[in-house]
Design an enzyme around this catalytic site. Structure first.
Site, PDB file in Angstrom:
ATOM      1  N   LYS A 202       0.876  -1.211   0.104  1.00  0.00           N
ATOM      2  CA  LYS A 202      -0.011  -0.032  -0.024  1.00  0.00           C
ATOM      3  C   LYS A 202       0.886   1.102  -0.021  1.00  0.00           C
ATOM      4  O   LYS A 202       1.772   1.537   0.982  1.00  0.00           O
ATOM      5  CB  LYS A 202      -0.962  -0.012   1.026  1.00  0.00           C
ATOM      6  CG  LYS A 202      -1.704   1.331   1.283  1.00  0.00           C
ATOM      7  CD  LYS A 202      -2.896   1.297   2.478  1.00  0.00           C
ATOM      8  CE  LYS A 202      -3.452   2.513   2.491  1.00  0.00           C
ATOM      9  NZ  LYS A 202      -4.649   2.608   3.491  1.00  0.00           N
ATOM     10  N   ARG A 212     -11.058   9.790   1.413  1.00  0.00           N
ATOM     11  CA  ARG A 212     -10.916  10.323   2.876  1.00  0.00           C
ATOM     12  C   ARG A 212     -12.328  11.552   3.117  1.00  0.00           C
ATOM     13  O   ARG A 212     -12.529  11.260   4.277  1.00  0.00           O
ATOM     14  CB  ARG A 212      -9.667  11.001   2.915  1.00  0.00           C
ATOM     15  CG  ARG A 212      -8.501  10.170   3.222  1.00  0.00           C
ATOM     16  CD  ARG A 212      -7.104  10.613   3.168  1.00  0.00           C
ATOM     17  NE  ARG A 212      -5.933   9.723   2.896  1.00  0.00           N
ATOM     18  CZ  ARG A 212      -4.868   9.935   2.690  1.00  0.00           C
ATOM     19  NH1 ARG A 212      -4.440  11.161   2.701  1.00  0.00           N
ATOM     20  NH2 ARG A 212      -3.978   8.888   2.560  1.00  0.00           N
ATOM     21  N   LYS A 225       0.579  10.684   5.471  1.00  0.00           N
ATOM     22  CA  LYS A 225       0.830   9.256   5.882  1.00  0.00           C
ATOM     23  C   LYS A 225       2.240   8.703   5.344  1.00  0.00           C
ATOM     24  O   LYS A 225       2.226   7.313   5.352  1.00  0.00           O
ATOM     25  CB  LYS A 225      -0.171   8.117   5.468  1.00  0.00           C
ATOM     26  CG  LYS A 225      -1.716   8.893   5.923  1.00  0.00           C
ATOM     27  CD  LYS A 225      -2.919   7.853   5.786  1.00  0.00           C
ATOM     28  CE  LYS A 225      -4.240   8.293   6.357  1.00  0.00           C
ATOM     29  NZ  LYS A 225      -5.444   7.311   6.296  1.00  0.00           N
ATOM     30  N   LYS A 256      -2.109  -1.501  -3.927  1.00  0.00           N
ATOM     31  CA  LYS A 256      -3.132  -0.461  -3.977  1.00  0.00           C
ATOM     32  C   LYS A 256      -2.257   0.829  -3.806  1.00  0.00           C
ATOM     33  O   LYS A 256      -1.380   1.132  -3.161  1.00  0.00           O
ATOM     34  CB  LYS A 256      -3.708  -0.473  -2.642  1.00  0.00           C
ATOM     35  CG  LYS A 256      -4.805   0.764  -1.913  1.00  0.00           C
ATOM     36  CD  LYS A 256      -5.452   0.778  -0.891  1.00  0.00           C
ATOM     37  CE  LYS A 256      -6.143   1.753  -0.410  1.00  0.00           C
ATOM     38  NZ  LYS A 256      -6.543   1.917   0.837  1.00  0.00           N
ATOM     39  N   SER A 282     -10.591   5.375  -4.822  1.00  0.00           N
ATOM     40  CA  SER A 282     -11.507   6.381  -5.114  1.00  0.00           C
ATOM     41  C   SER A 282     -10.839   7.226  -6.150  1.00  0.00           C
ATOM     42  O   SER A 282     -11.926   7.787  -6.857  1.00  0.00           O
ATOM     43  CB  SER A 282     -11.758   7.217  -3.872  1.00  0.00           C
ATOM     44  OG  SER A 282     -10.294   7.608  -3.149  1.00  0.00           O
TER      45      SER A 282
HETATM   46  C1  PBG Z   1      -7.738   3.613   5.238  1.00  0.00           C
HETATM   47  C2  PBG Z   1      -7.871   3.423   4.077  1.00  0.00           C
HETATM   48  C3  PBG Z   1      -7.748   4.038   3.040  1.00  0.00           C
HETATM   49  C4  PBG Z   1      -8.347   3.494   1.879  1.00  0.00           C
HETATM   50  C5  PBG Z   1      -8.880   2.142   2.333  1.00  0.00           C
HETATM   51  N1  PBG Z   1      -8.425   2.161   3.634  1.00  0.00           N
HETATM   52  C6  PBG Z   1      -7.299   5.721   3.036  1.00  0.00           C
HETATM   53  C7  PBG Z   1      -5.981   5.900   3.493  1.00  0.00           C
HETATM   54  O1  PBG Z   1      -5.167   5.274   3.653  1.00  0.00           O
HETATM   55  O2  PBG Z   1      -5.781   6.997   3.579  1.00  0.00           O
HETATM   56  C8  PBG Z   1      -8.555   4.076   0.304  1.00  0.00           C
HETATM   57  C9  PBG Z   1      -9.163   3.669  -0.712  1.00  0.00           C
HETATM   58  C10 PBG Z   1      -9.967   4.451  -1.693  1.00  0.00           C
HETATM   59  O3  PBG Z   1      -9.213   5.470  -1.858  1.00  0.00           O
HETATM   60  O4  PBG Z   1     -10.716   4.114  -2.458  1.00  0.00           O
HETATM   61  N2  PBG Z   1      -6.906   3.070   6.188  1.00  0.00           N
END
Ligand code: PBG
Length: 332
Positions: A202, A212, A225, A256, A282
């Site tokens: 990730k 978010r 992050k 991801k 997203s």
């Molecule tokens: C949270 C999480 C995130 C997503 C899935 N779980 C956001 C992040 O890490 O800030 C993102 C999913 C998406 O953008 O569709 N831990």
């Protein structure tokens, strides 16, 4: 043309492209409803379907509407949904205690779905951001996201979700050692068949922006992050993370974001052979929807093409907000 070359192309690839039948016969990759995981957003209330502004076509649903969506997913043949809670800001704290409340929104939704549609697999998200006053995936102490204390909290969260009936736990937090700690705790509690799909590779991505908003974390988030998610520049490090998570007991691994990271999918699949997934996040969804809404691309075609490319890259399945729409098209 040199003398020993025939006056025609030696290989005419266009022969097998000339008609639909031959194209179907030589097609190497298929996308099916079995490859889809549908991420859905849960909020409190009843009878609520609230649009997410930055994700046209996506809504936050109250638990009763989640159950409706689950029934729809199951009847379309989608094997799994993934729940993401939009937590009321009044429940967010520095220590994120709501995350392992057995009756929090997410756990109530898991129970309701498993009651109504037991055969549909329910996946969860394990990270503290929906419950954190700081918006981070981990507990913050003196401005630092602390690893080991966060892992302890995540383990409690995992156990509560397993108790509620989750089939697939999805740790998305990127703390070190969380998979091993969760696996040990699940075994000790007798949850030997609860699976873990690790968000193993990730990356610290700007493509998560609309998500978010959807879970109400963007306002709360202080900073970025980058101290826990992987630098998008780092391929070898991502592979080491995947190897580590598999060794610690992950059953499935995820890359991801999706489309800009399909090179990682191919490499993870070839190298480890484990069930491999990617998340069409997203921002990817929003980009396709925005261009389609402007008439700049054919949204339906791009949606199907993008998912075919995830499969071609080696994905066993894809988390995608398009899941019900794709399933409807595939079911004809
Ligand atoms: C949270 C999480 C995130 C997503 C899935 N779980 C956001 C992040 O890490 O800030 C993102 C999913 C998406 O953008 O569709 N831990």
């Amino acid at each position: 043309m040199s003398a020993n070359q025939a006056p025609f192309p030696a290989t005419r690839f266009r022969r097998t492209r000339a008609g639909a039948s031959l194209r179907n016969l030589v097609r190497e990759t298929e996308i099916s409803v079995n490859d889809l995981i549908w991420p859905i957003f849960v909020r409190d209330g009843e009878g609520v379907e609230e649009p997410v502004a930055s994700m046209p076509g996506v809504v936050r649903r109250s638990v009763d509407k989640i159950v409706e969506a689950a029934r729809q997913a199951h009847s379309l043949g989608i094997p799994a949904i993934c729940l993401f809670p939009y937590t009321d800001p009044s429940l967010k704290t520095e220590l994120c205690e709501e995350a392992w409340n057995p009756d929090n929104l997410s756990n109530r939704a898991i129970r309701a779905v498993k009651d109504a549609v037991p055969d549909l697999a329910v996946m969860t998200d394990i990270a503290l951001d929906p419950y954190n006053a700081n918006g981070h995936d981990g507990i913050v102490r003196d401005g630092v996201i602390v690893n080991d204390e966060t892992v302890e909290a995540l383990v409690k969260m995992a156990l509560a979700q397993a108790e509620a009936g989750a089939d697939i736990l999805g740790p998305s937090d990127m703390m070190d050692g969380r998979i091993g700690a969760m696996r040990a705790a699940l075994e000790a509690a007798g949850h030997v068949n609860v699976t873990i799909m690790s968000y193993a590779a990730k990356f610290a991505s700007a493509y998560y922006g609309p998500f978010r908003d959807a879970v109400g974390a963007s306002g709360a988030l202080k900073g970025d992050k980058k101290t826990y998610q992987i630098d998008p520049a780092n391929r070898a490090e991502a592979l080491r993370c995947v190897e580590r998570d598999l060794t610690e007991g992950a059953d499935m691994v995820m890359v991801k974001p999706g489309q800009p990271y399909l090179d990682m999918v191919r490499e993870v699949k070839d190298r480890f052979g484990a069930p491999t997934y990617a998340y069409q996040v997203s921002g990817e969804y929003a980009m396709i929807e925005a261009a389609a809404a402007n008439g700049w691309i054919d949204g339906e075609k791009v949606m199907l093409e993008s998912l075919m490319c995830f499969r071609r890259a080696g994905c066993d399945g894809v988390l995608t907000y398009f899941a019900p729409r794709v399933a409807q098209l595939l079911n004809g």
